[in-house]
Design an enzyme around this catalytic site. Structure first.
Site: not given
Length: 327
Positions: A175-176
């Protein structure tokens, strides 16, 4: 500088088996000494709001696992340290580098946590070096983890400033989106970055980000990690703090990055995104499965403990290990 630098990531590597010396994988010892304490596994759930809260931290500590509490409930950190100590458990918290954090660190003198993680996206900075020095001056017994970084120069500088461990990984996580938003990071070559950094490290490294399978834990240890920080595999459990959402009868849990708009509030610069993960079972089931898989890894490495993983041979296979399986 990097002309003869081998670039690879987790899915590009296969470790090569050595002669097995244990009768059963249950004989393999997955424990790791990290600082003054020994933990059951060389893994730590990401210090993110959708992964860890007070109750998850307590469950992990009671079970003999390492944890790092996130830094986004600033007022709650000091009471959290006190509560953990009252329960006879270790306290492990995160701090940032803003001015008010200096007073907060100084306020912990009477009841110092065993571990403090300085947690910012780009850890190779003067502000992190200053904070390391401040914590070491105020709380000399506290084990300081600093990050995140992606180069040997950064590891050297943070260690020289007094960091007891460094956290390696700039934006490889699920999720980066740092790599997309900025053009910088270790996404796609996180395992190479880990290897590169570990060659100069004199103190432990936490590999942070990009772990998609339990086998990636063994690979991280092979390339120099003492501890492996994992986000998505620990997200979405019954105990996880993320909100549960039902869609067409299926249950999902929210999972978002530490630099996402959901984390930061609107109108701040964003380097994370929110996703929905299918709801999983209990956290302990995942920890047990991780332990068993790591025991199998140790048996394939021809050893009895984690150290055996650091010596195995490997091949670079460039994405072919999936043999057509879905990623």
């Amino acid at each position: 500088m990097l002309n003869d630098f081998q670039v690879f990531d987790y899915e590009d590597i296969q470790l090569i088996p050595a002669k097995c010396v244990v009768k059963s994988r249950a004989e393999a010892d997955t424990r790791v000494k990290f600082g003054n304490h020994t933990f059951r596994l060389p893994v730590v759930p990401s210090n993110m709001q959708t992964i860890i809260d007070e109750s998850v931290a307590e469950e992990l500590a009671r079970g003999g696992y390492f944890y790092i509490m996130h830094r986004f409930d600033e007022e709650g950190r000091k009471p959290f340290v006190k509560q953990m100590h009252e329960k006879g458990l270790i306290a492990s918290i995160s701090v940032g580098v803003k001015d008010y954090e200096y007073d907060f660190v100084s306020s912990l003198k009477e009841d110092a946590p065993e571990y403090i993680t300085i947690d910012i996206a780009h850890g190779h900075s003067d502000s992190v070096i200053k904070m390391i020095q401040h914590i070491k001056k105020e709380l000399p017994e506290t084990f300081v983890i600093a990050g995140n970084v992606g180069t040997p120069e950064a590891v050297r500088e943070l260690e020289n400033a007094g960091a007891d461990a460094t956290k390696v990984g700039i934006g490889p996580g699920k999720v980066c989106i740092t790599k997309v938003k900025t053009g910088f990071g270790t996404g796609g070559w996180q395992l190479s970055a880990l290897r590169w950094c570990s060659k100069v490290a004199r103190k432990p490294i936490i590999a942070d980000g990009g772990i998609r399978t339990h086998g990636d834990i063994a690979k991280s240890i092979r390339f120099g990690a003492s501890m492996v920080m994992i986000g998505s595999l620990f997200a979405g459990h019954i105990e996880s703090p993320g909100e549960t959402i039902e869609i067409d009868g299926d249950k999902f849990k929210e999972y978002y990055g530490s630099a996402s708009e959901y984390q930061k509030g609107a109108y701040k610069n964003v380097e994370g995104k929110k996703i929905l993960l299918p709801a999983k079972g209990h956290l302990q089931d995942t920890l047990t499965e991780m332990e068993q898989d790591l025991q199998s890894s140790i048996s394939y490495a021809g050893g009895r403990d984690l150290h055996s993983l650091t010596r195995v041979d490997y091949v670079i296979v460039k994405n072919s290990i999936w043999n057509g399986d879905a990623h």
